[in-house]
Design a protein around this motif. Structure first.
Motif, mmCIF file in Angstrom:
data_model
loop_
_atom_site.group_PDB
_atom_site.id
_atom_site.type_symbol
_atom_site.label_atom_id
_atom_site.label_comp_id
_atom_site.label_asym_id
_atom_site.label_seq_id
_atom_site.Cartn_x
_atom_site.Cartn_y
_atom_site.Cartn_z
ATOM 1 N N ARG A 8 0.953 -1.247 -0.032
ATOM 2 C CA ARG A 8 0.051 -0.002 -0.045
ATOM 3 C C ARG A 8 0.983 1.159 0.023
ATOM 4 O O ARG A 8 1.645 1.397 0.863
ATOM 5 N N TRP A 10 0.835 5.668 -0.569
ATOM 6 C CA TRP A 10 0.064 6.903 -0.556
ATOM 7 C C TRP A 10 0.926 8.244 -0.469
ATOM 8 O O TRP A 10 1.628 8.451 0.116
ATOM 9 N N SER A 15 -3.427 12.308 -3.707
ATOM 10 C CA SER A 15 -4.730 11.991 -3.508
ATOM 11 C C SER A 15 -5.211 12.560 -2.356
ATOM 12 O O SER A 15 -4.225 12.261 -1.212
ATOM 13 N N HIS A 18 -6.220 8.730 0.051
ATOM 14 C CA HIS A 18 -5.141 7.443 -0.107
ATOM 15 C C HIS A 18 -5.430 6.694 -1.588
ATOM 16 O O HIS A 18 -4.862 5.398 -1.660
ATOM 17 N N SER A 19 -5.898 7.212 -2.452
ATOM 18 C CA SER A 19 -6.114 6.316 -3.740
ATOM 19 C C SER A 19 -5.042 6.768 -4.701
ATOM 20 O O SER A 19 -4.555 7.884 -4.415
ATOM 21 N N ASP A 22 -6.828 10.508 -7.952
ATOM 22 C CA ASP A 22 -8.011 11.280 -7.278
ATOM 23 C C ASP A 22 -8.954 11.681 -8.228
ATOM 24 O O ASP A 22 -8.838 11.665 -9.634
ATOM 25 N N GLY A 35 -13.473 5.004 -9.938
ATOM 26 C CA GLY A 35 -13.642 3.859 -9.089
ATOM 27 C C GLY A 35 -13.768 2.707 -10.195
ATOM 28 O O GLY A 35 -13.587 2.987 -11.478
#
Length: 103
Positions: A8, A10, A15, A18-19, A22, A35
């Motif tokens: 993971r 970030w 963003s 946390h994606s 954005d 998404g």
């Protein structure tokens, strides 16, 4: 790097939630939400197609590219690659919901 072990990451500059992709600034087709991504790799380039929702538009599909899977670049035109208006169907509203990609 192998598609099996995931880390993971970030970058707050990229963003707010946390994606890795954005939402766009207000006024674009993807300024409300992004998404349901689909990603494929062609050579050194990753291609992501995603569902997008705009505040002033319905659902559509967007496309971005990356070389590292973290930093994604929208095309200069920053336009949807597919909208409900492209569909000859008769549904109202005529929107798209999810990208599917075959390589």
């Amino acid at each position: 790097p192998d598609g099996l072990t995931w880390t993971r990451v970030w970058d707050p500059a990229q963003s707010s939630d946390h994606s890795v992709l954005d939402i766009a600034p207000f006024g674009y087709f993807d300024d409300n939400s992004v998404g349901v991504p689909v990603v494929i790799k062609e050579g050194a380039i990753l291609h992501m197609w995603y569902e997008a929702k705009g505040y002033s538009a319905g659902f559509s599909l967007g496309h971005v590219t990356s070389t590292d899977g973290i930093n994604w670049t929208r095309p200069a035109s920053h336009a949807a690659i597919w909208t409900g208006a492209n569909d000859p169907g008769i549904f109202t509203p005529d929107e798209v919901w999810r990208p599917l990609v075959l390589k």
